[in-house]
Enzyme design. Sequence first.
Site, PDB file in Angstrom:
ATOM      1  N   ASP A   1      20.605  32.508  26.604  1.00 19.91           N
ATOM      2  CA  ASP A   1      21.773  32.891  27.379  1.00 19.91           C
ATOM      3  C   ASP A   1      22.386  31.640  27.982  1.00 19.91           C
ATOM      4  OD1 ASP A   1      22.667  35.436  27.445  1.00 19.91           O
ATOM      5  OD2 ASP A   1      21.022  36.148  28.727  1.00 19.91           O
TER       6      ASP A   1
ATOM      7  N   ALA B   1      39.786  43.566  43.137  1.00 22.54           N
ATOM      8  CA  ALA B   1      40.072  43.706  41.714  1.00 22.54           C
ATOM      9  C   ALA B   1      41.570  43.907  41.494  1.00 22.54           C
ATOM     10  CB  ALA B   1      39.295  44.884  41.156  1.00 22.54           C
TER      11      ALA B   1
ATOM     12  N   ARG C   1      43.273  40.298  42.407  1.00 21.14           N
ATOM     13  CA  ARG C   1      42.567  39.248  41.674  1.00 21.14           C
ATOM     14  C   ARG C   1      42.813  37.867  42.302  1.00 21.14           C
ATOM     15  NH1 ARG C   1      43.849  39.054  35.934  1.00 21.14           N
ATOM     16  NH2 ARG C   1      45.898  39.839  36.523  1.00 21.14           N
TER      17      ARG C   1
ATOM     18  N   LYS D   1      44.364  31.753  46.205  1.00 26.08           N
ATOM     19  CA  LYS D   1      43.866  31.130  44.972  1.00 26.08           C
ATOM     20  C   LYS D   1      43.410  32.236  44.033  1.00 26.08           C
ATOM     21  CE  LYS D   1      38.926  30.357  45.856  1.00 26.08           C
ATOM     22  NZ  LYS D   1      38.517  31.058  47.059  1.00 26.08           N
TER      23      LYS D   1
ATOM     24  N   ASP E   1      16.573  39.253  30.739  1.00 20.54           N
ATOM     25  CA  ASP E   1      16.065  39.928  31.919  1.00 20.54           C
ATOM     26  C   ASP E   1      16.757  41.259  32.198  1.00 20.54           C
ATOM     27  OD1 ASP E   1      18.446  38.830  32.566  1.00 20.54           O
ATOM     28  OD2 ASP E   1      17.758  37.746  34.328  1.00 20.54           O
TER      29      ASP E   1
END
Lengths: 605, 687
Positions: free
Chosen positions: B312, B384, B387, B400, B523
Site C-alpha cells: 500500500d 463536504a 470542500r 484554502k 489491515d
Amino acid sequence: MTGNGFFQIGLSFFILLILAKPLGWYMAQVYENKSCGLNTIISPVEQLFYRLCGIDPKHEMDWKNYLSTMLLFNLFGLLAVYAIQRFQAYLPLNPQSFPSVDPKLAFNTATSFASNTNWQAYGGETTMSYLTQMLALTVQNFLSAATGMSLLVALIRGIARRETKNLGNFWADTVRGILYILIPLSFIFALILVSQGVIQNFNSNQKVSLIQPIHYQQPANDSTGQPLKDSNNNPILETKELTEQTIPMGPVASQVAIKQIGSNGGGFFNTNSAHPFENPTPVTNFLELLTILLIPVALCFSFGVMINDKRQGWAILLAMFIIFIPFMTLAVVSEQNGNPALTSMGIDQTVQQDLHAGGNMEGKETRFGIVNSVLWAVSTTATSNGSVNSMHDSLTPLGGLVPMWMMHLGEVIFGGVGSGLYGMLMLVIITVFVAGLMVGRTPEYLGKKIEPYEMKMASISVLIMPLIVLLFTAIGTVTTSGISSIANPGAHGFSEILYAFTSMGNNNGSAFAGLNANTSFYNVIGGIGMLIARYWIAIPTLAIAGSLAQKKTIPFSAGTLPTHTPLFITLLIGVTIIVGALSFFPALALGPIVEQLMLWEQYGN
Amino acid sequence: MATKVKLWDTGILKLAMRDSFLKLSPRNQIRNPIMFTVYIASILTSALFIQALFWHGEAPAKFIFSITLWLWFTLLFANFSEAMAEGRGKAQAQSLRRARREIQVKKLTEPSQKSKVLLLKSADLHVGDVVLVEAGDFIPSDGEVIDGIASVNESAITGESAPVIRESGGDRSAVTGGTQVISDWLIIRITSNPGETFLDRMIALVEGSKRQKTPNELALTILLAALTIVFLLVCSTLLPFSIYSVSTVVSGKVVTITVLVALFVCLAPTTIGGLLSAIGIAGMDRMIQANVIALSGRAVEAAGDIDILLLDKTGTITLGNRQATEFIPANNVSVEILADAAQLASLVDETPEGRSIVVLAKEKYGLRARDIHTISATFIPFTAETRMSGANLPGRQIRKGASDAVEDYVKERGGIFPDSVKNTVDVVSRKGGTALVVAEGKNVLGVIHLKDIVKGGIRERFAELRQMGIRTIMITGDNQLTAAAIAAEAGVDDFMAKAKPESKLAFIRQLQAEGHLVAMAGDGTNDAPALAQADVAVAMNTGTQAAREAGNLLDLDSNPTKLIEVVEIGKQLLMTRGAITTFSITNDVAKYFAILPAAFSNTYPALNILNIMHLETPQSAILSAVIFNALIIIFLIPLALSGVQYRRVSATQLLRKNVLIYGLGGLIAPFVGIKIIDLLLAALNFT
C-alpha cells in the site's frame, strides 16, 4: 597415448557435434509435428499406418494413458519375440536348421530386446535363425528405441506445456520416431556398411578350406564325456587337425545399422562388432562408434529446441561431456600403460610408433587398436548401447572400472536413445532441488515447481537401479548358481558378476564375457532385472511428466536459479558423480579397485 | 511478547537435556524415518554388545560397546537439537500463558451499557456473548468492539507498551483476549470460544506442538529417505560381498555386523535428518523474534518464494500523510503574504496536512503560530459541501481548498481565478503532489504544494528486493499521474492506481495466473479479500478482525515493511535445510575413506592404500567416523537454530557461496575431523 590417439578421439567428437546439432533440430521438428523436409515422402505411409490401425494421432493422452499404452505395446513386442524364438524350428529362413530356443533363454532374450537392453546370453550365429534375427530382434530394435524416445518426448512436453494433462499420443510419437528418424538413418547407414563389406544375405553358412591345415591339442574325452586321465592323473591330450572353417552368413548390415543407432547393441554375431562381417574396416568402426552417440547427443539439442531454450540442452550436454572425457581418458591411459602381468611374460607394451601403439592388446582387435577399442567401450556403456568391438573382460582392472562406472552413473552420460536424457533430467530435478534449497526458494526447473510429488518420483527412479544391481549382485556372489558361472575367481570374478547385473540393471547389454550367462539363474534373474530397470523407471518418469504438465510456469526473475550456468553444470556433475559414487564405491573397491592394486603389487615394479 | 532468548540459555539447556532422553521413546522416533533407522541400528548393536559380553561376540565387547555408545549419542544429539528449538518456543509460550488467566467477566444481556450485568468466569464465555470491559479490566477473549472507545494495553501480545485505541466500527475494532483496558470502557462481542482464542493458537504455534511438515520439508524428507534406503542396501549387500571375497581369497574375516551398522549410520544423512525438525521449529521461532506470528508453517516457506510484493502506498511507502512542502504565490503576491494567509487558515486545522502547513510557514518564513484568541479569529471547518476550510478574521476571510472549490468561491465574490495559478495547480499534480489553493476574499493568493513524503531508505530496500528477484508493486487509490510520480520517486517496479478492493483482488488473481507468487500486507476490512487471495498475506495486528483472519501471517508491530524481513526469514529457513543437506551428503566421501579400508583390509591388504588419512587401526578408524558423525550434529545446532546467513544478492551468487562453504566444506571437514578424533583416540590409547 600417441598423437594419433588424440587425433582420433578429437575427430570423433568433432564430427559427432557437427552431425548431432542438425539431427537434434530435425527430431524436434518431427516430434512437434512440424515440417521436417521428409513429409512429402513419409507422410502418406504414416497416414496409412494410422488408418490401418485406427489411430487418431491428434488424440492426446494423459500420463497414465500414455504409460499403459506404452506398457501394453511393449508387452506385445516381448511376447512376439518370445513366440518367434520358441517356434523358430518351424519357421522359414532357418538354413542352419537351428532348434527352437530354450524357454529361459528365450525369456531372457525377449525381455532383453523389448527393454532396449540387448543383453545376449546366446551366440547369434549359433542360436538364432535369420527370421528370428530379422523379425524378432531387428524389429524390436526399432520399437524399443522408438519407445525410449517417446517417453523422453512425453517428459519434455510435460516440462514445456502448462496447465494441461495432455502429453501427446504414444502411437503417433512412436510411429513418427520410427518412420521419420530411425528408418531413414538406418537405411542410409546400412548402405554405407554394405559398401564397406558388411554382409547382407540369406545364404547358409559357408565352409571354406584353410590354405594351411591347423593342428592343435585338446584333452581327450572318453565315450561318456569324462576327461581321460593317464596314470599320473594328468589329462591325456589328443592332436586334432583342422582343414576347413565355417563362415557364418546372414542379413547383417540391416541389423547392425539399427543396433548402433537405436542404442540397442545386440550383435548379429556372438562377438558383436569385433566380428569382421559386422565391423570390417576402420571406417565402419568410426561410423559405428559415431552412431552409438549420435541420437543421444542430438536429443539434447532436440530438448533445447522443444522447450524453447537451447541453452538448457547445451548445459546438459556439456555436463555429459565433462564427465565423459576424463573417465574415457583414464580408461585409455590405463589400457595404454598395459598389463604388468603381460610385461612379466616378456611382452613389450610400450609405444613404438603411431601405428604400433603398444598397450594391453589382450581382447582387442588389431585393426582397431587401443584408442578405438577403449573409446568404444566407454561410449557403449555411457550410452545404453552395449555393442562391443573388444572384450571388456580383458580390459585392465581400471580400464574395466570405467565402463562399469559409466553404467553405475545410471547411463545418463549421453545414455540410451531417450532413456539417457530422461534419466539425466531426473538427476537435474534432484540437483535443482538441492540447489533451490540453498538459495532459499522452492526449487523450480524451467519454471516448474519441484514439489514433494516430483521428488518422490525422481527419488524412486534414481533408487531403482542401485537397488537391482546391488541386490542381484549380492545374490550372485553367495549362491552356487551365481558363482559357478565365473571364469576367473577372486576379485575379477566379483567384477564379472557385478558387471553382468550392472549391464542388465541399466539396460546396457554389454558383458564381461568371462561369465557364462546362459544359465537358468542369470537368464531368469537378469530378465527380471532388465524388466524392472526399463519399465519401473518409466513409471515415475511419466508421472513426473504428467505432474509437471499440470503446473503453471513461474516467470523468470533474479531470484530464480538459472539452470544453464557453469555453476549449475558443476553442481549437476557433482550430484551425478556423488549419487553414483556413494552407491557403488564399496562394490567397486572390492572388484576392480582391489584387483588393480593387487595386480600392480604383484607384477608392478 | 518477543522476549529475546539467548542461544544457550541455561534453563532451556537443562530442559533440553532431559527431553533428549524422553524423546528416545519409539513413538517419538518413528516420526523421523532417517533417525528411526539409527534407532534400530543402535538397538541392534546394543544386542550385539550384550552377546559379546556374555557369549561369544562377533568382535571385542569393548569395540562394540564404544560404537553402540556413540550411536546412542547420535540419537541423543538429534533429540537435543529438537528439544533446544522447542525449548526456545516454550520460553516464549510461558510469557504468553501468563496473559491467559481465569478472570471475572461482566456479561451483558443486551449490547448496551445500561443492560443487566451477569458475572461469570472467562472460561464460560462463548461466541456471540456480549461483555462489558471497563478501565483496569482484562479483555476476557477475542472479540469485536460494538460500542465505546478505550485505550488498550496490548503489550502482553505485542511487547509494545504504548497503549492503542480501540473503538467500534472502522479498522480498529478488533480486540484480543489477555490485553488490558486502561481507560474508558468497551462493549465487546466475543468472537472465539475458549481454547480457540488468538492467544491459545499463538501458544500452540510458539510451542511448535501444532507444527506440520511443510511441502519443502516433505520433499526433502523423501529425498533423504531414498538416500537412506540406498545406503541401507549398500551396507547390507557388503555382507555377501565380503563373504564372497573371503571365500575366494581365503584370507581375512567376514566383515562384522557392527562395522556395517557403523558404516550405515555414518553414510545415512543423519546430520540433516537429526537437525531437520530443529530447523523448522527455529524458523517459526525467528518469525516470532521478528514479532510476526506465522499462522501456518507453509506461509513461512512461501514467504521465501514470493516474487511480487504488493505494498500500500500510504503508510508503507510514504509517511502516512501528505505534507506541505512549498508555497507558490500567484502573480503580484509575495510568498510571505501567501505563507501568512495559509498559516492563519490552518491554525486550528488539526488534520496532519493542516499542521504541516503551520510547520512549513514557521520553519521557512519564521512565522510563529499565533494565539487564536489574541487575533480574535473564527475558524471555518472543512465540510463536504464547501470542500474548503479557513478562518474569518476581522476584515479578512481566508479560505484554502481544492482548486475548483476555491475557483467557485472567488468567482461568486466577483474575483477572477488567474490562469497562472491554474498552471501551477497542473504542475503540482503532475509531480504527484496535491495543490491547495489559498484565497482571501476575491483574491487568489497562491498554491500550497502538499506532497506525499516517501519514507527514508525505502528506495534502497526496493533495490535490494529487486536483487533478490522480488518486484514491488505499489497500490494506491490516487490517480494515474500522482501514482506514477510517487512510484518513480520511491523506486518501485510498478504501480496500480485507483485501486479498489475488487480491482486489487482481480490484480492478484491475474498475477497468480501468470505464475507469480504474491505477498501483500493489509489491515482494513476492504483488504480482506485480497489478503485471502495472496500467497503470503501479512495482516496488521491493529487491523480489523476480518483482515486478521484473512492473513496467514500476523505482524504484531503492524509494520507493513516487515514483509521484507518475513521474506528473508523464509529464505533462510530453506537455505539452512539445503546447506546442511549438502554438507551431510558430501561428508560421506571422507567416511568411505575411513571405514572401507578398515573393514576390508584384512581380506585385501592392498586396500590399505585407501586409508589416506593414515588412521591408526581399523577399530579407531571406524570409531572416529562414528564419533565425528555424532559430534557434527552438536556442532551444527547453532547453525540450525540461527539459520544460514542470508544476503540480498542474486540466486547465482548465493548458490556459489553456499556450495563453496557447505559443499566443499562438507567434503573437506570430515577428513580433518576424523583425523583429529583418531589422533585423540590414539593418545587415549583407545586403539
